[in-house]
Design an enzyme around this catalytic site. Structure first.
Site, PDB file in Angstrom:
ATOM      1  N   TYR A   1       0.467   1.959  -7.464  1.00  0.00           N
ATOM      2  CA  TYR A   1      -0.428   1.490  -6.395  1.00  0.00           C
ATOM      3  C   TYR A   1      -1.879   1.849  -6.720  1.00  0.00           C
ATOM      4  CZ  TYR A   1      -3.183   1.734  -2.123  1.00  0.00           C
ATOM      5  OH  TYR A   1      -4.202   1.600  -1.210  1.00  0.00           O
TER       6      TYR A   1
ATOM      7  N   LYS B   1       0.783  -1.244   0.000  1.00  0.00           N
ATOM      8  CA  LYS B   1       0.000   0.000   0.000  1.00  0.00           C
ATOM      9  C   LYS B   1       0.815   1.295   0.000  1.00  0.00           C
ATOM     10  CE  LYS B   1      -0.309   0.611   4.947  1.00  0.00           C
ATOM     11  NZ  LYS B   1      -1.032   1.158   6.059  1.00  0.00           N
TER      12      LYS B   1
ATOM     13  N   SER C   1      -9.885   2.445  -2.877  1.00  0.00           N
ATOM     14  CA  SER C   1      -9.357   3.694  -2.331  1.00  0.00           C
ATOM     15  C   SER C   1      -9.878   4.872  -3.125  1.00  0.00           C
ATOM     16  CB  SER C   1      -7.839   3.645  -2.424  1.00  0.00           C
ATOM     17  OG  SER C   1      -7.299   4.926  -2.213  1.00  0.00           O
TER      18      SER C   1
ATOM     19  N   LYS D   1      -5.517  -0.491  -7.690  1.00  0.00           N
ATOM     20  CA  LYS D   1      -6.874  -0.425  -7.118  1.00  0.00           C
ATOM     21  C   LYS D   1      -7.919  -0.318  -8.231  1.00  0.00           C
ATOM     22  CE  LYS D   1      -5.750  -0.976  -2.905  1.00  0.00           C
ATOM     23  NZ  LYS D   1      -6.053  -2.235  -2.242  1.00  0.00           N
TER      24      LYS D   1
ATOM     25  N   PHE E   1     -11.483   6.665   2.176  1.00  0.00           N
ATOM     26  CA  PHE E   1     -10.786   7.945   2.137  1.00  0.00           C
ATOM     27  C   PHE E   1      -9.569   7.793   3.076  1.00  0.00           C
ATOM     28  CE2 PHE E   1     -12.999  10.567  -0.904  1.00  0.00           C
ATOM     29  CZ  PHE E   1     -13.860   9.600  -1.363  1.00  0.00           C
TER      30      PHE E   1
HETATM   31  N1  NAD Z   1      -4.324   2.712   5.061  1.00  0.00           N
HETATM   32  C1  NAD Z   1      -4.778   3.475   4.075  1.00  0.00           C
HETATM   33  O1  NAD Z   1      -4.568   4.701   4.063  1.00  0.00           O
HETATM   34  C2  NAD Z   1      -5.582   2.869   2.951  1.00  0.00           C
HETATM   35  C3  NAD Z   1      -6.355   3.703   2.140  1.00  0.00           C
HETATM   36  C4  NAD Z   1      -7.095   3.140   1.087  1.00  0.00           C
HETATM   37  C5  NAD Z   1      -7.057   1.767   0.865  1.00  0.00           C
HETATM   38  N2  NAD Z   1      -6.282   0.986   1.660  1.00  0.00           N
HETATM   39  C6  NAD Z   1      -6.239  -0.452   1.404  1.00  0.00           C
HETATM   40  O2  NAD Z   1      -6.745  -1.134   2.539  1.00  0.00           O
HETATM   41  C7  NAD Z   1      -6.092  -2.387   2.679  1.00  0.00           C
HETATM   42  C8  NAD Z   1      -5.531  -2.523   4.077  1.00  0.00           C
HETATM   43  O3  NAD Z   1      -4.664  -1.444   4.330  1.00  0.00           O
HETATM   44  P1  NAD Z   1      -3.880  -1.291   5.711  1.00  0.00           P
HETATM   45  O4  NAD Z   1      -3.645   0.152   5.907  1.00  0.00           O
HETATM   46  O5  NAD Z   1      -4.557  -2.073   6.770  1.00  0.00           O
HETATM   47  O6  NAD Z   1      -2.509  -1.983   5.298  1.00  0.00           O
HETATM   48  P2  NAD Z   1      -1.558  -2.967   6.130  1.00  0.00           P
HETATM   49  O7  NAD Z   1      -0.271  -3.044   5.394  1.00  0.00           O
HETATM   50  O8  NAD Z   1      -1.522  -2.568   7.564  1.00  0.00           O
HETATM   51  O9  NAD Z   1      -2.338  -4.356   6.005  1.00  0.00           O
HETATM   52  C9  NAD Z   1      -2.243  -5.175   4.872  1.00  0.00           C
HETATM   53  C10 NAD Z   1      -1.891  -6.576   5.350  1.00  0.00           C
HETATM   54  O10 NAD Z   1      -1.809  -7.447   4.231  1.00  0.00           O
HETATM   55  C11 NAD Z   1      -0.688  -8.319   4.387  1.00  0.00           C
HETATM   56  N3  NAD Z   1      -0.307  -8.747   3.041  1.00  0.00           N
HETATM   57  C12 NAD Z   1       0.171  -7.982   2.023  1.00  0.00           C
HETATM   58  N4  NAD Z   1       0.365  -8.739   0.926  1.00  0.00           N
HETATM   59  C13 NAD Z   1      -0.008 -10.016   1.254  1.00  0.00           C
HETATM   60  C14 NAD Z   1      -0.037 -11.240   0.534  1.00  0.00           C
HETATM   61  N5  NAD Z   1       0.367 -11.328  -0.731  1.00  0.00           N
HETATM   62  N6  NAD Z   1      -0.483 -12.346   1.181  1.00  0.00           N
HETATM   63  C15 NAD Z   1      -0.895 -12.291   2.464  1.00  0.00           C
HETATM   64  N7  NAD Z   1      -0.871 -11.149   3.185  1.00  0.00           N
HETATM   65  C16 NAD Z   1      -0.441 -10.033   2.583  1.00  0.00           C
HETATM   66  C17 NAD Z   1       0.339  -7.490   5.140  1.00  0.00           C
HETATM   67  O11 NAD Z   1       1.239  -8.292   5.875  1.00  0.00           O
HETATM   68  C18 NAD Z   1      -0.544  -6.654   6.070  1.00  0.00           C
HETATM   69  O12 NAD Z   1      -0.742  -7.280   7.321  1.00  0.00           O
HETATM   70  C19 NAD Z   1      -5.046  -2.451   1.563  1.00  0.00           C
HETATM   71  O13 NAD Z   1      -5.608  -3.128   0.470  1.00  0.00           O
HETATM   72  C20 NAD Z   1      -4.835  -0.986   1.219  1.00  0.00           C
HETATM   73  O14 NAD Z   1      -4.380  -0.822  -0.099  1.00  0.00           O
HETATM   74  C21 NAD Z   1      -5.563   1.496   2.710  1.00  0.00           C
HETATM   75  O1  UPG Z   2       4.660  14.248   6.634  1.00  0.00           O
HETATM   76  C1  UPG Z   2       3.619  14.545   6.021  1.00  0.00           C
HETATM   77  C2  UPG Z   2       2.763  13.561   5.459  1.00  0.00           C
HETATM   78  C3  UPG Z   2       1.649  13.982   4.764  1.00  0.00           C
HETATM   79  N1  UPG Z   2       1.362  15.305   4.634  1.00  0.00           N
HETATM   80  C4  UPG Z   2       0.143  15.710   3.912  1.00  0.00           C
HETATM   81  O2  UPG Z   2      -0.958  15.123   4.561  1.00  0.00           O
HETATM   82  C5  UPG Z   2      -1.986  14.781   3.632  1.00  0.00           C
HETATM   83  C6  UPG Z   2      -2.300  13.285   3.789  1.00  0.00           C
HETATM   84  O3  UPG Z   2      -1.173  12.528   3.393  1.00  0.00           O
HETATM   85  P1  UPG Z   2      -1.067  10.960   3.638  1.00  0.00           P
HETATM   86  O4  UPG Z   2      -1.380  10.633   5.057  1.00  0.00           O
HETATM   87  O5  UPG Z   2       0.275  10.520   3.123  1.00  0.00           O
HETATM   88  O6  UPG Z   2      -2.266  10.372   2.776  1.00  0.00           O
HETATM   89  P2  UPG Z   2      -2.573  10.484   1.213  1.00  0.00           P
HETATM   90  O7  UPG Z   2      -1.406  10.997   0.459  1.00  0.00           O
HETATM   91  O8  UPG Z   2      -3.855  11.242   1.072  1.00  0.00           O
HETATM   92  O9  UPG Z   2      -2.774   8.946   0.816  1.00  0.00           O
HETATM   93  C7  UPG Z   2      -3.407   8.011   1.700  1.00  0.00           C
HETATM   94  O10 UPG Z   2      -4.764   7.960   1.458  1.00  0.00           O
HETATM   95  C8  UPG Z   2      -5.126   7.466   0.162  1.00  0.00           C
HETATM   96  C9  UPG Z   2      -6.634   7.505   0.072  1.00  0.00           C
HETATM   97  O11 UPG Z   2      -7.196   6.630   0.968  1.00  0.00           O
HETATM   98  C10 UPG Z   2      -4.592   6.067  -0.043  1.00  0.00           C
HETATM   99  O12 UPG Z   2      -4.891   5.622  -1.330  1.00  0.00           O
HETATM  100  C11 UPG Z   2      -3.096   6.064   0.173  1.00  0.00           C
HETATM  101  O13 UPG Z   2      -2.660   4.728   0.109  1.00  0.00           O
HETATM  102  C12 UPG Z   2      -2.789   6.634   1.531  1.00  0.00           C
HETATM  103  O14 UPG Z   2      -1.377   6.707   1.715  1.00  0.00           O
HETATM  104  C13 UPG Z   2      -1.437  15.134   2.253  1.00  0.00           C
HETATM  105  O15 UPG Z   2      -1.915  16.410   1.901  1.00  0.00           O
HETATM  106  C14 UPG Z   2       0.080  15.227   2.474  1.00  0.00           C
HETATM  107  O16 UPG Z   2       0.724  16.140   1.624  1.00  0.00           O
HETATM  108  C15 UPG Z   2       2.181  16.268   5.191  1.00  0.00           C
HETATM  109  O17 UPG Z   2       1.913  17.460   5.073  1.00  0.00           O
HETATM  110  N2  UPG Z   2       3.287  15.860   5.867  1.00  0.00           N
END
Ligand code: NAD
Ligand code: UPG
Length: 343
Positions: free
Chosen positions: A152, A87, A127, A156, A181
């Site tokens: 990435y 991610k 996402s 999605k 979000f």
């Molecule tokens: N955190 C965010 O900001 C965010 C935003 C939008 C979407 N998402 C999506 O939500 C989901 C979960 O995100 P998260 O923040 O909990 O991430 P995370 O990395 O904490 O959790 C993902 C988990 O998947 C496991 N994993 C990865 N590849 C694998 C594989 N091939 N087989 C088995 N396990 C595997 C990792 O070990 C991890 O525990 C992801 O699909 C991510 O892309 C996250």
């Molecule tokens: O040290 C930092 C880190 C981030 N930001 C700002 O904070 C906001 C949020 O940034 P971040 O937490 O990195 O999230 P996003 O860039 O919005 O992306 C996240 O949220 C998306 C929507 O869910 C997901 O797709 C991505 O995987 C996830 O990283 C943005 O304006 C960045 O520019 C700063 O100003 N300083």
């Protein structure tokens, strides 16, 4: 008998919070995770919160044979929530093949097994990145997706397409893609939360580590955006509210309440919040100062995005409930509690 849900990536940040909510709502859970971005100790933490340690299998979902062998053993799966993915946006630019391999193959393996073993219901982690920088705000589910800004983000969009096409070809399969979000915060117990490996890229873990003294200061990436205070705007959602949306989505599928067999929902709060507002809210709710400085914009960042959540509110009867102050306080409690943990 309880219904059983496979949660891939269930030891990760969003997965672990969702497992807690599923167990608290009477579901049995089996987690598959390869621990590439999480710790096995999370299972004990989940047990401390819910009283039940979820079943766990450690393997890589891109391994077709292991995935098939798992399904052969699990005869009573009702649904799957597929969180497992790589991610990190920046890393995906450096290592695109790793991202396409992991995120696409794990989904395709799962869906092949769903067909073969007749598991009918899938909830997928998508996402808001699929919208890029939208022309109009807030974004609805009908807002056109844009060309992805990173490999990435592209995974999605492609995964959404795969699910849509497979559901079209198999009317008995049902999929819901939740477009998250910005998930932040942690469980109120402070026993589970986000565990970033190395220097965090995301705003909130960097901010809490700065306040904890692990980082010197937070960089605010740009104050010259076309927003009221010049800093970029996102829709930050408490991870527990997000986790609850998954339970609702699973119930919708199991109770045949879905309108079509492939649905997409925005899961946010509907509120756009700037980076500087985040800092103010954090300082107000925790009483802690956030050392910070304005720096250049971060390459690849969009200016602003926030959700129109009407569809999720009306169709799922779900709404984000936590305030921003509560959410940021939970992130801080988790950061503080991490000091006492051995992992
Ligand atoms: N955190 C965010 O900001 C965010 C935003 C939008 C979407 N998402 C999506 O939500 C989901 C979960 O995100 P998260 O923040 O909990 O991430 P995370 O990395 O904490 O959790 C993902 C988990 O998947 C496991 N994993 C990865 N590849 C694998 C594989 N091939 N087989 C088995 N396990 C595997 C990792 O070990 C991890 O525990 C992801 O699909 C991510 O892309 C996250
Ligand atoms: O040290 C930092 C880190 C981030 N930001 C700002 O904070 C906001 C949020 O940034 P971040 O937490 O990195 O999230 P996003 O860039 O919005 O992306 C996240 O949220 C998306 C929507 O869910 C997901 O797709 C991505 O995987 C996830 O990283 C943005 O304006 C960045 O520019 C700063 O100003 N300083």
């Amino acid at each position: 008998m309880n219904k059983k849900v496979l949660v891939t990536g269930g030891t990760g940040f969003i997965g672990s919070h969702t497992v807690v909510e599923l167990q608290n709502n009477g579901f049995d859970v089996v987690i598959v995770d390869n621990l590439s971005n999480s710790k096995v100790e999370v299972l004990d933490q989940i047990e401390k919160i819910t009283g039940t340690k979820p079943e766990f299998e450690c393997f890589d979902l891109t391994d077709r044979q292991k995935t098939r062998a798992f399904f052969e053993k699990q005869s009573n799966l009702e649904a799957i929530i597929h969180f497992a993915a790589s991610k990190a946006v920046g890393e995906s630019v450096e290592k695109p093949l790793m991202y396409y391999h992991n995120n696409l193959n794990s989904l395709m393996n799962l869906m092949e097994c769903m067909q073969e073993f007749e598991v009918k219901n899938l909830v997928f982690s998508s996402s808001c990145t699929v919208y890029g920088q939208p022309d109009q705000l807030p974004v609805t589910e009908q807002t056109p997706r844009k060309e992805a800004e990173s490999p990435y983000g592209n995974t999605k969009s492609i995964c959404e397409d795969i699910i849509r096409d497979v559901c079209k070809a198999n009317p008995s399969l049902k999929g819901i893609a939740l477009r998250y979000f910005n998930p932040i915060g942690a469980h109120e117990s402070a026993l589970i939360g986000e565990l970033p490996l190395g220097v965090p890229n995301n705003l909130i873990p960097f901010l809490t580590q700065t306040v904890a003294g692990i980082r010197k200061e937070l960089s605010v990436f740009g104050d010259d955006y076309n927003t009221p205070d010049g800093s970029a705007i996102r829709d930050y959602i408490h991870v527990v509210d997000l986790a609850k949306a998954h339970v609702v989505a699973i119930a919708r599928l199991l109770n045949d309440q879905n309108k079509t067999n492939c649905e997409f929902f925005n899961v946010g709060t509907g509120n756009g919040v700037s980076v500087l507002e985040i800092i103010n809210s954090f300082e107000r709710s925790t009483g802690e100062k956030v050392p910070h400085r304005i720096t250049d914009r971060r390459e690849g960042d969009i200016e602003q995005i926030y959700a129109d959540t009407t569809f999720a509110n009306e169709e799922l009867k779900w709404k984000a409930e936590s305030t921003l102050d509560e959410t940021l306080l939970s992130a801080w409690k988790w950061q503080e509690n991490l000091k006492t943990m051995e992992f």
